[in-house]
Scaffold this active site. Sequence first.
Site, PDB file in Angstrom:
ATOM      1  N   GLY A  86      49.087   5.842  38.131  1.00  0.00           N
ATOM      2  CA  GLY A  86      49.214   6.666  39.330  1.00  0.00           C
ATOM      3  C   GLY A  86      50.236   7.744  39.042  1.00  0.00           C
ATOM      4  CB  SER A 118      48.099   5.765  33.386  1.00  0.00           C
ATOM      5  OG  SER A 118      48.272   7.145  33.557  1.00  0.00           O
ATOM      6  CB  ALA A 119      52.297   5.681  35.949  1.00  0.00           C
ATOM      7  CG  HIS A 155      45.709  10.123  31.171  1.00  0.00           C
ATOM      8  ND1 HIS A 155      44.540   9.486  31.487  1.00  0.00           N
ATOM      9  CD2 HIS A 155      46.664   9.580  31.968  1.00  0.00           C
ATOM     10  CE1 HIS A 155      44.777   8.598  32.450  1.00  0.00           C
ATOM     11  NE2 HIS A 155      46.052   8.637  32.758  1.00  0.00           N
ATOM     12  CD  GLU A 190      41.383   9.830  29.699  1.00  0.00           C
ATOM     13  OE1 GLU A 190      40.156   9.941  29.608  1.00  0.00           O
ATOM     14  OE2 GLU A 190      42.037  10.311  30.648  1.00  0.00           O
TER      15      GLU A 190
END
Lengths: 231, 231
Positions: A86, A118-119, A155, A190
């Site tokens: 997020g 991700s985060a 990413h 990714e």
Amino acid sequence: MLLASTSTIYGQKYLEYLLEDIKILFSGCEKIIFIPYAQPSGISHIEYTNKAKKVFESLNLNILDYTKDNIKEQLEICDGIFTGGGNTFLLLNKLYEFNLIEDLRYKINSGIPYLGTSAGTNICGLSIGTTNDMPIIHVKSFEALGIIDLNINPHYIDQIEGIEHMGESRKTRINEFHNLNNQLVVGLREGSSLSVMGNDIILTGTKKAVIFKKGNKLFEIETGFNLKNLI
Amino acid sequence: MLLASTSTIYGQKYLEYLLEDIKILFSGCEKIIFIPYAQPSGISHIEYTNKAKKVFESLNLNILDYTKDNIKEQLEICDGIFTGGGNTFLLLNKLYEFNLIEDLRYKINSGIPYLGTSAGTNICGLSIGTTNDMPIIHVKSFEALGIIDLNINPHYIDQIEGIEHMGESRKTRINEFHNLNNQLVVGLREGSSLSVMGNDIILTGTKKAVIFKKGNKLFEIETGFNLKNLI
């Protein structure tokens, strides 16, 4: 620790490409905590937890119910951690606000399984200085958990050929980061992850990763490469 | 004030597409100050100042020589300001570090001509919370100059059709910003600017701009539209 660039790859469902890894990583865990603070698209903490919970349940793994007030207790008793993606600023802001940085770092360093996407991956590096996210909320420090002695750019994307957009490329941005910071930066495409055990930081997944080492030209590493040799 | 999305459009030289505007905006100015702190690709303050100076000289306009220690004095005596693009965190960090926020705001509000490109545009909004830049350095506050009562997203780009990258689109990011913030956000495409005089904030350039108003669906405005009607 499994630190994934993204939760979802193109054309697949949430966490689908990671299911086998999740099964192995959390094997035997009974009290997994989900950290929902990054709130992608503003999804509520409880909804986001339930979203992860559902996927884990399909593997017979139990994520603890979301709690607002007992997060510290949950963190103390848990035997696995998953931090969802997020907004990285929002995630780190909440970790500081709820005074969870030390607890989380301690718990991860104790050796229990950790999954980040991700985060949730980004915060395991030294700082959030190589996030792609918008600074939608202020954070009192960009210093992150520092479980691994480098920074991650999730990413990671190569410059698209022929595009006429003049905004900085990912490469330019990370080079600008290195004008002010020294740590190694790993551009994780990714579908790629870092698999961390002890001092070993192994690139996993199907794609090469891009390494930005201050003062060097960027280069790529293959799956299976151990990043401890670069730090 | 002329607040441009970018300094350079595809296939052109630095500031080339803005030359006519610069000539008109700074007409009669003799002591223009250049603020180089955003340091794109890490260019030094002095080199960056000289780069802008050279372009301005071709229009018979004088940018003051770069000074490290007398910036406050220069700001006091100047009759025009140009803040160049680069990294918005770095730019705002330096404005706070050198204690220039109040002086700069005061000077701009006194009515002298101001040109911003990219980061130099971004800081004229309420906060830097809609920058695309990497947080390569910490800033004690994301609050910006607030000359105009909205936020700008420079280098606005639409989602590229068919791309398989799963990182958040610009639209998703700005919507996430609105989960935590209320101000209007203007997505300024490259080649677009905001022309500000008094309360008027007019879209100029060749492209439509994208408006994110909290609680509304995004919509586009045409060149010539006055944004004061939306605030």
